[in-house]
Design a protein around this motif. Sequence first.
Motif, PDB file in Angstrom:
ATOM      1  N   UNK A 181      10.538  98.369   8.301  1.00 32.21           N
ATOM      2  CA  UNK A 181       9.294  98.144   7.574  1.00 32.21           C
ATOM      3  C   UNK A 181       9.225  98.959   6.298  1.00 32.21           C
ATOM      4  N   UNK A 182       9.680 100.213   6.349  1.00 32.83           N
ATOM      5  CA  UNK A 182       9.695 101.051   5.158  1.00 32.83           C
ATOM      6  C   UNK A 182      10.639 100.485   4.093  1.00 32.83           C
ATOM      7  N   UNK A 183      11.761  99.926   4.539  1.00 31.34           N
ATOM      8  CA  UNK A 183      12.716  99.365   3.585  1.00 31.34           C
ATOM      9  C   UNK A 183      12.152  98.150   2.849  1.00 31.34           C
ATOM     10  N   UNK A 184      11.490  97.250   3.561  1.00 30.42           N
ATOM     11  CA  UNK A 184      10.962  96.062   2.872  1.00 30.42           C
ATOM     12  C   UNK A 184       9.760  96.404   2.015  1.00 30.42           C
ATOM     13  N   UNK A 185       9.081  97.527   2.301  1.00 30.83           N
ATOM     14  CA  UNK A 185       8.041  98.001   1.385  1.00 30.83           C
ATOM     15  C   UNK A 185       8.652  98.715   0.185  1.00 30.83           C
ATOM     16  N   UNK A 186       9.886  99.191   0.341  1.00 31.11           N
ATOM     17  CA  UNK A 186      10.594  99.789  -0.779  1.00 31.11           C
ATOM     18  C   UNK A 186      11.051  98.713  -1.746  1.00 31.11           C
ATOM     19  N   UNK A 187      11.663  97.659  -1.228  1.00 32.02           N
ATOM     20  CA  UNK A 187      11.982  96.449  -1.994  1.00 32.02           C
ATOM     21  C   UNK A 187      12.016  95.291  -1.018  1.00 32.02           C
ATOM     22  N   UNK A 188      11.327  94.195  -1.300  1.00 28.58           N
ATOM     23  CA  UNK A 188      11.321  93.068  -0.357  1.00 28.58           C
ATOM     24  C   UNK A 188      12.708  92.519  -0.057  1.00 28.58           C
ATOM     25  N   UNK A 189      13.617  92.535  -1.057  1.00 29.90           N
ATOM     26  CA  UNK A 189      14.942  91.946  -0.852  1.00 29.90           C
ATOM     27  C   UNK A 189      15.787  92.742   0.132  1.00 29.90           C
ATOM     28  N   UNK A 190      15.418  93.999   0.428  1.00 25.80           N
ATOM     29  CA  UNK A 190      16.168  94.783   1.412  1.00 25.80           C
ATOM     30  C   UNK A 190      16.026  94.211   2.812  1.00 25.80           C
ATOM     31  N   UNK A 191      15.092  93.271   2.985  1.00 27.99           N
ATOM     32  CA  UNK A 191      14.996  92.557   4.249  1.00 27.99           C
ATOM     33  C   UNK A 191      16.289  91.844   4.604  1.00 27.99           C
ATOM     34  N   UNK A 192      17.115  91.534   3.595  1.00 27.53           N
ATOM     35  CA  UNK A 192      18.414  90.895   3.857  1.00 27.53           C
ATOM     36  C   UNK A 192      19.307  91.832   4.651  1.00 27.53           C
ATOM     37  N   UNK A 193      19.426  93.084   4.199  1.00 25.41           N
ATOM     38  CA  UNK A 193      20.263  94.052   4.914  1.00 25.41           C
ATOM     39  C   UNK A 193      19.683  94.339   6.291  1.00 25.41           C
ATOM     40  N   UNK A 194      18.367  94.478   6.367  1.00 27.92           N
ATOM     41  CA  UNK A 194      17.704  94.731   7.651  1.00 27.92           C
ATOM     42  C   UNK A 194      18.022  93.616   8.641  1.00 27.92           C
ATOM     43  N   UNK A 195      17.908  92.363   8.193  1.00 26.28           N
ATOM     44  CA  UNK A 195      18.131  91.219   9.080  1.00 26.28           C
ATOM     45  C   UNK A 195      19.567  91.184   9.594  1.00 26.28           C
ATOM     46  N   UNK A 196      20.528  91.443   8.699  1.00 27.49           N
ATOM     47  CA  UNK A 196      21.929  91.418   9.113  1.00 27.49           C
ATOM     48  C   UNK A 196      22.203  92.523  10.132  1.00 27.49           C
ATOM     49  N   UNK A 197      21.689  93.714   9.880  1.00 27.37           N
ATOM     50  CA  UNK A 197      21.903  94.812  10.822  1.00 27.37           C
ATOM     51  C   UNK A 197      21.253  94.525  12.174  1.00 27.37           C
ATOM     52  N   UNK A 198      20.070  93.938  12.138  1.00 25.15           N
ATOM     53  CA  UNK A 198      19.366  93.596  13.383  1.00 25.15           C
ATOM     54  C   UNK A 198      20.183  92.605  14.202  1.00 25.15           C
ATOM     55  N   UNK A 199      20.733  91.588  13.546  1.00 24.78           N
ATOM     56  CA  UNK A 199      21.483  90.553  14.251  1.00 24.78           C
ATOM     57  C   UNK A 199      22.812  91.073  14.800  1.00 24.78           C
ATOM     58  N   UNK A 200      23.414  92.042  14.120  1.00 24.57           N
ATOM     59  CA  UNK A 200      24.746  92.513  14.493  1.00 24.57           C
ATOM     60  C   UNK A 200      24.690  93.624  15.546  1.00 24.57           C
ATOM     61  N   UNK A 201      23.607  94.379  15.585  1.00 24.24           N
ATOM     62  CA  UNK A 201      23.510  95.548  16.470  1.00 24.24           C
ATOM     63  C   UNK A 201      23.220  95.132  17.904  1.00 24.24           C
ATOM     64  N   UNK A 202      24.104  95.421  18.845  1.00 27.63           N
ATOM     65  CA  UNK A 202      23.900  94.986  20.236  1.00 27.63           C
ATOM     66  C   UNK A 202      22.610  95.509  20.857  1.00 27.63           C
TER      67      UNK A 202
END
Length: 509
Positions: A181-202
């Motif tokens: 949440x802090x990252x997407x408030x820092x820049x909305x486009x960082x949601x891309x990195x957040x989403x990839x990490x969420x999907x990859x992390x077991x």
Amino acid sequence: MTAMGEVQAVGVGEQSERRRTTDAWWAVPGALVAAAVFYVAHRGLVDDAYITLSYARNVAEHLHWGMIPAVESNTATSPLNVMMLAVATWLTAVTGELQPVLGLGILTVALSAAMALWAAQIARRVNVSATWSLAVLAVVFANPFVNSALGLEVIPIAAFLTGLTAQAVAGRRIAFGVLAGLLVLTRPDLGIIVAVMYLVTPAMRRRFWVAPLAAFAVALPWWMFSWYHFGSAIPTTLVIKTLQKSFGDATFGNGLWKMWQAGTVLPVLLAVVPAVIGLVAVIGMLVVGARRRLAAEHWPLVGLGLGGLAEFGAYCLLGVPPYHWYYVSSTVALGVTGVFGLALALHRGRVPQIGGAVAVSVALAVGAVVSFAGLGMPWKHPVIFGNWALPQEYIAIGTEVGELVGESIVKAPPEIGTVAFACDCNVVDVFSDPGITVESIEQRIDEAGPVVKWLLELNFSRLDRTQEPLTPAYWLAWSRDGFPPGLPAWHTNSPWTAPATMYLEPVRD
């Protein structure tokens, strides 16, 4: 529990507490490195950094969300950066006056300390030496896209990406969501990195809803307030920057090559080499993962690197100019991945961990110092610099303009940030005047395809599109061809534009 079991449990608890205490000590070098870099850079901040500092000062002093005193605006690219800077600026009131640049130094040191702590936690979880947190600091602060854009959201990006990775390798779903949440408030486009990490992390797959709920709990209140109050959930700079598209033939996609051709070879290498090592590390870990031999705590590193690649690709598709701070999220994500990928490779090869980490840190630090050569101490301008006047020239001009115009409206020169900050008056362009911003929004909507147009219309459904631009009484002009006699004028000499003149001219019908 048996007596022996109780003793073992106490022993494990004490060992865990000692590790956390040891990790916390790494915040000290994090703070010291940030303080040193900030001292070098604090007089040479890029023009766009002063846009953020103007917002922060107005929030700290008047709870006014805007770049200039006359009107509110929604062009702060990073709402969270503004909020944190406003708090840090408010703290500087103990000196007798608000000092936004000092506030920036405080925030930079605090976030760097947190970043070093999180890096040490990652190292402990992946079973390498915590000394690699020094290499993470070096990868971040030697990166010219970072050190040449202090004041923008570059340090929050680096710190929160490191923090997100630390929560992922530890399997902490709620903490992961908070950092997301802090990252997407820092820049909305960082949601891309957040989403990839969420999907990859077991670890995120168990109770998969927890992290997203935590992220929305952090970010949604601001988005709703911004949409209701300002007429847009996202900062309107997204519209402004996508309309610019390029600087001549230089785009985000070919921007690194253009910088290389322009002679900034060492700075580009300092950013790109760690990123390339990160790419190699991602490929290596994916090969191991395909054989189902990759440890669960290593997958977040894969996600961080892949997220950085996805972020780079998204910016290429978005079609924006090659502002150097746009490369921060991808190069930092891949660079941090490269640090821990290299640490794991050396660990498997039984190479001394501390020696490897120190060697990487020293090499990057020496490269950064060499890249600073000739810039002065503190430097007059950053390593990567494209402004039309030097920062101290802009500050001197803005200070005098503020004394000359009072509360009158001034049409901005080609760059507004530093002049408006030093002036603390009503300097207007598309970033500060909502009436001008509306014109850009309408243009962007008209140019959009059906899906994007629908999304933009939804986002701007509450925007007051009847706003008119403020009427300027003066124009602060920039010229290489002299100026009309009798007007206040100031000479500038940026290495980017060569000698020129700025002059203040009354606006005539």
